[in-house]
Write an enzyme that holds these catalytic residues in place. Sequence first.
Site, PDB file in Angstrom:
ATOM      1  N   ASP A   1      83.651  44.428  52.222  1.00  0.00           N
ATOM      2  CA  ASP A   1      82.330  44.849  52.699  1.00  0.00           C
ATOM      3  C   ASP A   1      81.609  45.651  51.617  1.00  0.00           C
ATOM      4  OD1 ASP A   1      80.105  45.810  54.095  1.00  0.00           O
ATOM      5  OD2 ASP A   1      81.245  46.133  55.936  1.00  0.00           O
TER       6      ASP A   1
ATOM      7  N   HIS B   1      80.828  42.159  55.374  1.00  0.00           N
ATOM      8  CA  HIS B   1      80.052  42.887  56.388  1.00  0.00           C
ATOM      9  C   HIS B   1      79.675  41.923  57.505  1.00  0.00           C
ATOM     10  CE1 HIS B   1      77.887  46.390  57.732  1.00  0.00           C
ATOM     11  NE2 HIS B   1      76.810  45.658  57.947  1.00  0.00           N
TER      12      HIS B   1
ATOM     13  N   SER C   1      78.237  47.924  62.194  1.00  0.00           N
ATOM     14  CA  SER C   1      77.290  48.333  61.161  1.00  0.00           C
ATOM     15  C   SER C   1      76.481  49.543  61.646  1.00  0.00           C
ATOM     16  CB  SER C   1      76.386  47.156  60.797  1.00  0.00           C
ATOM     17  OG  SER C   1      75.613  47.448  59.665  1.00  0.00           O
TER      18      SER C   1
END
Length: 361
Positions: free
Chosen positions: A290, A322, A209
Amino acid sequence: MPFSRVAASLRRSSRDGVKRTALITEGAYTTLDIGQVAESPQPVGAGLAYIATPPTAPPAIMLKLGFDQPALLVRAAAPSVLPSETVSIGEAITFPTSHGPGHAFWYAPKNRDFEGPEDALPPLVVLSHGGPTSMTTNHFNLQIQWWTSRGIGVVDVNYGGSTGYGRAYRRLLNGQWGIVDVDDCRAAAEYLVARGLVDGARLAIRGGSAGGFTTLAALTSSDAFRAGASLYGVADLMLLASDTHKFESRYLDGLIGPLPETGALYAERSPIHHLDQLACPVIFFQGEEDKTVPPNQAETMVAAMSARALPVAYYLFAGEGHGFRKAETLRRVLELELDFYGRVFGFSAPGLSERVKIANM
């Protein structure tokens, strides 16, 4: 617990950088001897319920019926699967940076049954946490132990902007995302190289991320690292600003700047625009579903690297969003990434169920 008393999770960087619990009474606090915890404990009658996060075993739900009572184990997250002689405990370290002391946890390679060659230093994996304004601790983490038990050192960096080291440290990332975090990850690696703990020619950086953004920004702005792994990471900040979900839609205003006024800065900080400075292989892992960092972030980067004939690997996982959740995905990512580092650094990891495929290499 009376309202005049509050139990809180505090972090004192001047000690060892880990979370402890303190009882706050009328503005004064007293540290409770219950070890490291995850977030703030919850009051239960005259006592506390909390999640213990020790450095040597998986997390566990604990209960103290009173402050003078022993802690009771309610449930452990999982059994300990490693012998204690193999567990590497994160050592809190400070290292010099452009803004003053930086903070990280150093995990030395450790395995009860194996020893590394006497004439070689171990490779290093630098971890850049997500958030990016979150924090990491030295709680037991099987993914870190995966690396250390296989002869690879790990440094988990709380770069400038991380929570837990005071307001001034937290504000270091304001308007500086992609600069301070990158510099601190590189500085942590250089510090360990200078101490003779790791091989400076075998440095890798990985992150997920926001940590994936830091990873890609480091790889496209420095030649310190020889390999990188981005897990659902950000490559194009303008794409992120237009695609991410509503809850984080204005997060970048503080980390980079408000749009459209600072649009040029978004382009300048985006790794996708600096591939001419990328000189090492990168592996990308991405969840197909995601919504926070959509697959087009990884796919744009992979396509651009492929067009330049740069070594790249890409794995897209169906049913993942995610942050990966499925056990088979987590296992596969670790095995592929280990094999990836082996290909780059010149070793062959035994016992893997799958070998990585790297284009242009």
